[in-house]
Design an enzyme around this catalytic site. Structure first.
Site, PDB file in Angstrom:
ATOM      1  N   ASP A  31     -12.051  -2.411  -0.846  1.00  0.00           N
ATOM      2  CA  ASP A  31     -11.045  -1.927   0.088  1.00  0.00           C
ATOM      3  C   ASP A  31     -11.735  -1.103   1.178  1.00  0.00           C
ATOM      4  O   ASP A  31     -12.615  -0.290   0.899  1.00  0.00           O
ATOM      5  CB  ASP A  31      -9.996  -1.086  -0.647  1.00  0.00           C
ATOM      6  CG  ASP A  31      -8.747  -0.872   0.188  1.00  0.00           C
ATOM      7  OD1 ASP A  31      -7.692  -1.403  -0.192  1.00  0.00           O
ATOM      8  OD2 ASP A  31      -8.829  -0.174   1.223  1.00  0.00           O
ATOM      9  N   ILE A  32     -11.315  -1.307   2.416  1.00  0.00           N
ATOM     10  CA  ILE A  32     -11.947  -0.640   3.554  1.00  0.00           C
ATOM     11  C   ILE A  32     -11.653   0.871   3.566  1.00  0.00           C
ATOM     12  O   ILE A  32     -12.426   1.648   4.108  1.00  0.00           O
ATOM     13  CB  ILE A  32     -11.492  -1.321   4.867  1.00  0.00           C
ATOM     14  CG1 ILE A  32     -12.498  -1.148   5.981  1.00  0.00           C
ATOM     15  CG2 ILE A  32     -10.115  -0.855   5.318  1.00  0.00           C
ATOM     16  CD1 ILE A  32     -12.242  -2.072   7.192  1.00  0.00           C
ATOM     17  N   ASN A  88       1.366  -3.621  -4.521  1.00  0.00           N
ATOM     18  CA  ASN A  88       2.400  -3.026  -3.680  1.00  0.00           C
ATOM     19  C   ASN A  88       3.270  -4.181  -3.196  1.00  0.00           C
ATOM     20  O   ASN A  88       2.745  -5.229  -2.790  1.00  0.00           O
ATOM     21  CB  ASN A  88       1.777  -2.293  -2.489  1.00  0.00           C
ATOM     22  CG  ASN A  88       0.998  -1.062  -2.933  1.00  0.00           C
ATOM     23  OD1 ASN A  88       1.348  -0.419  -3.910  1.00  0.00           O
ATOM     24  ND2 ASN A  88      -0.065  -0.740  -2.218  1.00  0.00           N
ATOM     25  N   HIS A 101      -2.229  -9.432  -3.005  1.00  0.00           N
ATOM     26  CA  HIS A 101      -3.495  -8.878  -3.477  1.00  0.00           C
ATOM     27  C   HIS A 101      -3.237  -7.906  -4.607  1.00  0.00           C
ATOM     28  O   HIS A 101      -2.220  -7.214  -4.630  1.00  0.00           O
ATOM     29  CB  HIS A 101      -4.280  -8.200  -2.346  1.00  0.00           C
ATOM     30  CG  HIS A 101      -3.483  -7.182  -1.593  1.00  0.00           C
ATOM     31  ND1 HIS A 101      -2.574  -7.539  -0.622  1.00  0.00           N
ATOM     32  CD2 HIS A 101      -3.447  -5.837  -1.673  1.00  0.00           C
ATOM     33  CE1 HIS A 101      -2.005  -6.445  -0.129  1.00  0.00           C
ATOM     34  NE2 HIS A 101      -2.518  -5.383  -0.761  1.00  0.00           N
ATOM     35  N   HIS A 103      -4.722  -4.596  -6.476  1.00  0.00           N
ATOM     36  CA  HIS A 103      -5.645  -3.464  -6.341  1.00  0.00           C
ATOM     37  C   HIS A 103      -6.242  -3.148  -7.708  1.00  0.00           C
ATOM     38  O   HIS A 103      -5.524  -3.112  -8.720  1.00  0.00           O
ATOM     39  CB  HIS A 103      -4.902  -2.210  -5.875  1.00  0.00           C
ATOM     40  CG  HIS A 103      -4.369  -2.260  -4.477  1.00  0.00           C
ATOM     41  ND1 HIS A 103      -5.008  -1.654  -3.417  1.00  0.00           N
ATOM     42  CD2 HIS A 103      -3.242  -2.824  -3.965  1.00  0.00           C
ATOM     43  CE1 HIS A 103      -4.289  -1.833  -2.304  1.00  0.00           C
ATOM     44  NE2 HIS A 103      -3.227  -2.541  -2.610  1.00  0.00           N
TER      45      HIS A 103
HETATM   46  P1  5GP Z   1      -1.459  -2.842   0.625  1.00  0.00           P
HETATM   47  O1  5GP Z   1      -1.025  -1.478   1.063  1.00  0.00           O
HETATM   48  O2  5GP Z   1      -0.956  -3.933   1.522  1.00  0.00           O
HETATM   49  O3  5GP Z   1      -1.154  -3.099  -0.842  1.00  0.00           O
HETATM   50  O4  5GP Z   1      -3.028  -2.818   0.659  1.00  0.00           O
HETATM   51  C1  5GP Z   1      -3.791  -3.345   1.696  1.00  0.00           C
HETATM   52  C2  5GP Z   1      -5.165  -2.758   1.550  1.00  0.00           C
HETATM   53  O5  5GP Z   1      -6.044  -3.483   2.370  1.00  0.00           O
HETATM   54  C3  5GP Z   1      -5.256  -1.289   1.991  1.00  0.00           C
HETATM   55  O6  5GP Z   1      -5.673  -0.484   0.893  1.00  0.00           O
HETATM   56  C4  5GP Z   1      -6.283  -1.318   3.136  1.00  0.00           C
HETATM   57  O7  5GP Z   1      -7.153  -0.207   3.115  1.00  0.00           O
HETATM   58  C5  5GP Z   1      -7.009  -2.625   2.917  1.00  0.00           C
HETATM   59  N1  5GP Z   1      -7.483  -3.257   4.125  1.00  0.00           N
HETATM   60  C6  5GP Z   1      -6.786  -3.416   5.292  1.00  0.00           C
HETATM   61  N2  5GP Z   1      -7.504  -4.092   6.192  1.00  0.00           N
HETATM   62  C7  5GP Z   1      -8.705  -4.370   5.607  1.00  0.00           C
HETATM   63  C8  5GP Z   1      -9.872  -5.038   6.056  1.00  0.00           C
HETATM   64  O8  5GP Z   1      -9.977  -5.548   7.177  1.00  0.00           O
HETATM   65  N3  5GP Z   1     -10.900  -5.129   5.165  1.00  0.00           N
HETATM   66  C9  5GP Z   1     -10.819  -4.594   3.905  1.00  0.00           C
HETATM   67  N4  5GP Z   1     -11.895  -4.740   3.124  1.00  0.00           N
HETATM   68  N5  5GP Z   1      -9.729  -3.951   3.456  1.00  0.00           N
HETATM   69  C10 5GP Z   1      -8.687  -3.845   4.293  1.00  0.00           C
END
Ligand code: 5GP
Ligand code: ZN
Length: 109
Positions: A31-32, A88, A101, A103
């Protein structure tokens, strides 16, 4: 592949990202913006918007995502100490990338 989907762009190579694991069903990358010492995302190659959009045919994908997460936890030596796996779901559930996805977070001392 969806045009405006960040994870489809990662999967197509448009956004260069190092994979920690890849098979025919899913990839794993960091995760970034990690919220734990270990924070990985297990991302299916098929574009599925969220858990809400899963069909009976996607069962194989979801079970693979969970076993890949389990294997990654073992590989990173956090299996015994413990970790969390979560999805999520939609905006109210904190989802910001609308490509399914899982986590994996852990590694706390
Ligand atoms: P969500 O909140 O949709 O469950 O999680 C999306 C996750 O993707 C977040 O934790 C966010 O930090 C991560 N994320 C968003 N854009 C990128 C990206 O371009 N590269 C990576 N490696 N992670 C990302
Ligand atoms: Zn996508």
């Amino acid at each position: 592949m969806e045009k405006d989907c960040t994870f489809c762009k990662i999967l197509s190579g448009e956004i260069p990202t190092a994979y920690l694991f890849e098979n025919d069903i899913a990839v794993v990358f960091k995760d970034i913006k990690p919220i734990a010492p270990v924070h990985l995302l297990i991302v299916p190659k098929k574009h599925i918007r969220s858990v809400n959009d899963l069909t009976a045919d996607d069962g194989k994908i979801v079970s693979a995502m969970i076993t890949i997460a389990r294997d990654m936890a073992k590989k990173l030596s956090i299996a015994a100490s413990g970790y969390k796996l979560f999805f999520n779901v939609e905006r109210g559930g904190g989802q910001v990338i609308f490509h399914l996805h899982l986590h994996l977070i852990g590694g706390w001392k």
